[in-house]
Design an enzyme around this catalytic site. Structure first.
Site, PDB file in Angstrom:
ATOM      1  N   SER A 198     -86.779 -46.157  63.512  1.00  0.00           N
ATOM      2  CA  SER A 198     -85.282 -46.812  63.273  1.00  0.00           C
ATOM      3  C   SER A 198     -85.071 -47.707  64.467  1.00  0.00           C
ATOM      4  CB  SER A 198     -84.295 -45.898  62.809  1.00  0.00           C
ATOM      5  OG  SER A 198     -83.083 -46.577  62.685  1.00  0.00           O
TER       6      SER A 198
ATOM      7  N   LYS B 169     -81.967 -50.736  58.731  1.00  0.00           N
ATOM      8  CA  LYS B 169     -82.181 -49.517  59.472  1.00  0.00           C
ATOM      9  C   LYS B 169     -81.089 -48.536  59.240  1.00  0.00           C
ATOM     10  CE  LYS B 169     -85.864 -50.841  61.689  1.00  0.00           C
ATOM     11  NZ  LYS B 169     -87.070 -50.163  61.573  1.00  0.00           N
TER      12      LYS B 169
ATOM     13  N   TYR C 110     -80.959 -56.879  59.110  1.00  0.00           N
ATOM     14  CA  TYR C 110     -81.862 -55.843  59.992  1.00  0.00           C
ATOM     15  C   TYR C 110     -81.145 -54.823  60.175  1.00  0.00           C
ATOM     16  CZ  TYR C 110     -84.433 -54.003  63.875  1.00  0.00           C
ATOM     17  OH  TYR C 110     -85.081 -52.853  64.807  1.00  0.00           O
TER      18      TYR C 110
ATOM     19  N   SER D 210    -100.806 -52.634  64.816  1.00  0.00           N
ATOM     20  CA  SER D 210    -101.521 -53.822  65.444  1.00  0.00           C
ATOM     21  C   SER D 210    -100.879 -53.961  66.872  1.00  0.00           C
ATOM     22  CB  SER D 210    -101.837 -54.874  64.713  1.00  0.00           C
ATOM     23  OG  SER D 210    -100.369 -55.341  64.357  1.00  0.00           O
TER      24      SER D 210
END
Length: 280
Positions: A133, A151, A147, A12
């Site tokens: 990533s 990753k 976060y 989106s």
């Protein structure tokens, strides 16, 4: 070029949206999945794509999305795991519930979709899984541990998956974007202040929040357009033998090389120095 059936998550906005459009314009069949199928997704539909409302943390949504593509097209040639989330705050301050939610989006959703598309890819002897990533999959910075941990986990997962599935003709690709011009981190300053703005890490949080709020002319003009990342993903998808990793975007290669060339403590000092000095 043979048109491929592609499923792109997080379609989106940002990199996912640009990637879905890039693949569509290249002649591929594209299904864009997102939690909210709002007006931005109309561009995908207008370009000939299909849109699927999907919350990647929900098993029923993931399975329904894959089943829909298989029912309509008979196969999935490409999976682009792009959906992502971010949390900013010190490790000591960040509720573990937020960390678990982050991993559900950034790691487990990608893993589950891989599980769902792999049987068909194995049977056909071909397929490409692209896991989006970050340079944060290789380096880490303050006040974003969960976060970066997610990753790092996604990249290790991708390495293992690549070795397991190569025998079946399935390629697994990691894309490591640098600083990209998107709204992905629009809530950075707010999160920093809410989570760590009043405790022991408040000075570091305040410095990072101010940096995040800097005028676009001070920091954003050099950020890379998401379309550059989308082009890279398309090239990987269309390649007979894609690279295992693609580094793309402003500061991406420079930061990775800096991390590789300096000792841990030297890198720490280079990154945290501006954040721990006197507030101005």
């Amino acid at each position: 070029m043979v048109a491929k059936v592609c499923l792109v998550t997080g379609a989106s906005s940002g990199i996912g949206h640009a990637t879905a459009l890039e693949l569509l314009h290249a002649g591929h069949f594209v299904y864009g999945a997102a939690r909210r199928v709002h007006r931005m997704m109309a561009k995908l539909r207008d370009a000939g794509g299909r849109t699927l409302p999907v919350d990647v943390t929900k098993e029923e949504d993931l399975k329904r999305a894959v089943d829909t593509v298989l029912d309509e097209c008979g196969r999935i040639d490409v999976l682009v795991n792009n959906a992502g989330a971010v949390v900013h705050g010190a490790v000591e301050d960040t509720p573990l519930a937020m960390a678990r939610d982050l991993f559900e989006v950034n790691v487990f959703a990608a893993a589950r979709l891989a599980q769902l598309v792999l049987p068909g890819m194995r049977q056909r002897g071909s397929g490409t899984i692209v896991n989006v990533s970050s340079i944060g999959g290789e380096v880490a910075f303050p006040l974003g541990a969960w976060y970066y941990a997610s990753k790092h986990a996604l990249e290790a997962f991708s390495d293992t998956l690549r070795m397991e599935t190569a025998q079946f003709g399935v390629d697994v690709v990691v894309v490591q974007p640098g600083i990209i011009r998107t709204d992905f981190e629009a809530g950075t300053a707010r999160q920093l202040r809410e989570i760590s703005g009043g405790g022991a890490y408040r000075e570091m949080a305040a410095a990072m929040a101010r940096a995040a709020e800097a005028p676009v002319g001070d920091r954003g003009d050099q950020a890379t357009d998401p379309g550059v990342v989308a082009t890279t993903i398309r090239e990987a998808v269309e390649s007979d033998r894609p690279e295992t990793r693609y580094v793309v975007g402003w500061q991406a290669e420079a930061l990775l090389q800096l991390n590789r060339s300096l000792s841990d403590r030297e890198f720490d000092a280079r990154i945290t120095g501006p954040l721990t000095g006197p507030l101005t």
